[in-house]
Design a protein around this motif. Structure first.
Motif, PDB file in Angstrom:
ATOM      1  N   PHE A 106       0.879  -1.165   0.000  1.00 25.74           N
ATOM      2  CA  PHE A 106       0.000   0.000   0.000  1.00 25.74           C
ATOM      3  C   PHE A 106       0.913   1.210   0.000  1.00 25.74           C
ATOM      4  O   PHE A 106       1.528   1.559   1.010  1.00 25.74           O
ATOM      5  N   ASP A 107       1.011   1.847  -1.169  1.00 26.49           N
ATOM      6  CA  ASP A 107       2.016   2.892  -1.352  1.00 26.49           C
ATOM      7  C   ASP A 107       1.458   4.316  -1.273  1.00 26.49           C
ATOM      8  O   ASP A 107       2.108   5.265  -1.717  1.00 26.49           O
ATOM      9  N   ALA A 108       0.298   4.471  -0.660  1.00 21.01           N
ATOM     10  CA  ALA A 108      -0.263   5.819  -0.486  1.00 21.01           C
ATOM     11  C   ALA A 108       0.467   6.588   0.612  1.00 21.01           C
ATOM     12  O   ALA A 108       0.268   7.790   0.762  1.00 21.01           O
ATOM     13  N   VAL A 109       1.304   5.887   1.365  1.00 22.45           N
ATOM     14  CA  VAL A 109       2.088   6.509   2.430  1.00 22.45           C
ATOM     15  C   VAL A 109       3.565   6.209   2.183  1.00 22.45           C
ATOM     16  O   VAL A 109       3.912   5.262   1.484  1.00 22.45           O
ATOM     17  N   GLU A 110       4.419   7.038   2.755  1.00 20.25           N
ATOM     18  CA  GLU A 110       5.861   6.809   2.683  1.00 20.25           C
ATOM     19  C   GLU A 110       6.407   6.708   4.088  1.00 20.25           C
ATOM     20  O   GLU A 110       6.167   7.617   4.885  1.00 20.25           O
ATOM     21  N   PRO A 111       7.085   5.651   4.416  1.00 17.48           N
ATOM     22  CA  PRO A 111       7.312   4.493   3.561  1.00 17.48           C
ATOM     23  C   PRO A 111       6.028   3.677   3.392  1.00 17.48           C
ATOM     24  O   PRO A 111       5.095   3.783   4.200  1.00 17.48           O
ATOM     25  N   SER A 112       5.998   2.878   2.330  1.00 12.78           N
ATOM     26  CA  SER A 112       4.842   2.021   2.070  1.00 12.78           C
ATOM     27  C   SER A 112       4.594   1.096   3.252  1.00 12.78           C
ATOM     28  O   SER A 112       5.519   0.756   4.004  1.00 12.78           O
ATOM     29  N   ILE A 113       3.350   0.679   3.401  1.00 14.00           N
ATOM     30  CA  ILE A 113       3.034  -0.357   4.377  1.00 14.00           C
ATOM     31  C   ILE A 113       2.660  -1.610   3.607  1.00 14.00           C
ATOM     32  O   ILE A 113       2.330  -1.547   2.409  1.00 14.00           O
ATOM     33  N   PHE A 114       2.714  -2.747   4.264  1.00 10.25           N
ATOM     34  CA  PHE A 114       2.452  -4.010   3.589  1.00 10.25           C
ATOM     35  C   PHE A 114       1.299  -4.726   4.266  1.00 10.25           C
ATOM     36  O   PHE A 114       1.254  -4.831   5.494  1.00 10.25           O
ATOM     37  N   ILE A 115       0.377  -5.211   3.443  1.00 10.44           N
ATOM     38  CA  ILE A 115      -0.804  -5.930   3.921  1.00 10.44           C
ATOM     39  C   ILE A 115      -0.571  -7.410   3.685  1.00 10.44           C
ATOM     40  O   ILE A 115      -0.424  -7.856   2.540  1.00 10.44           O
ATOM     41  N   ILE A 164      -4.664   2.723   9.027  1.00  9.34           N
ATOM     42  CA  ILE A 164      -3.910   3.543   8.074  1.00  9.34           C
ATOM     43  C   ILE A 164      -4.622   3.563   6.723  1.00  9.34           C
ATOM     44  O   ILE A 164      -4.834   4.620   6.130  1.00  9.34           O
ATOM     45  N   VAL A 165      -5.006   2.385   6.248  1.00 11.32           N
ATOM     46  CA  VAL A 165      -5.673   2.296   4.945  1.00 11.32           C
ATOM     47  C   VAL A 165      -7.036   2.989   5.005  1.00 11.32           C
ATOM     48  O   VAL A 165      -7.417   3.702   4.070  1.00 11.32           O
ATOM     49  N   TRP A 166      -7.754   2.823   6.117  1.00 15.03           N
ATOM     50  CA  TRP A 166      -9.073   3.439   6.254  1.00 15.03           C
ATOM     51  C   TRP A 166      -8.988   4.970   6.219  1.00 15.03           C
ATOM     52  O   TRP A 166      -9.891   5.637   5.732  1.00 15.03           O
TER      53      TRP A 166
END
Length: 126
Positions: free
Chosen positions: A34-43, A84-86
């Protein structure tokens, strides 16, 4: 309620032997970035029993979800990174959320080969 962290772990127990045996041929899927944030998060894929059961109770036998169950389904699908994704999905039109779910679903299914079990909520062909 007691938690596992309150006890000393016996790696030679019958349970741990069963778990090792059950997981020996398990296919490990890559996490979704999920690359909408830096650094990316991983699901991580929803392979734990907790997330699998949550999805199974929310998704019907034709892979549909009642609109009121969409947020709980997303929580089960995304796991620990849900808040974070929400923060990104919540303000968007539902079309964005549905497109994201489709992309996530396609990503995890692409990692499943012919000999692997399907993801929770997926109907098996007979």
């Amino acid at each position: 309620m007691a938690t596992a962290s309150q006890f000393k772990v016996n790696k030679n127990s019958k349970f741990h032997k069963l778990a090792r045996e059950a997981k020996k041929d398990l296919v490990t899927l890559e996490p979704y970035e999920f690359d909408a944030v830096e650094p990316s998060i991983f699901i991580d894929p929803p392979t734990s029993i907790e997330r699998s059961l949550a999805l199974a109770t929310l998704v019907d036998n034709v892979d549909t979800v009642a609109i009121e169950d969409l947020k709980p389904m997303l929580e089960a699908l995304i796991g620990d990174n849900f808040p974070i994704v929400w923060a990104f999905l919540g303000p968007e039109p539902i079309d964005v959320t549905l497109a994201f779910v489709d992309d996530l679903h396609a990503f995890f299914l692409a990692g499943v080969d012919d000999g692997a079990e399907e993801l929770p909520g997926e109907e098996q062909d007979s």
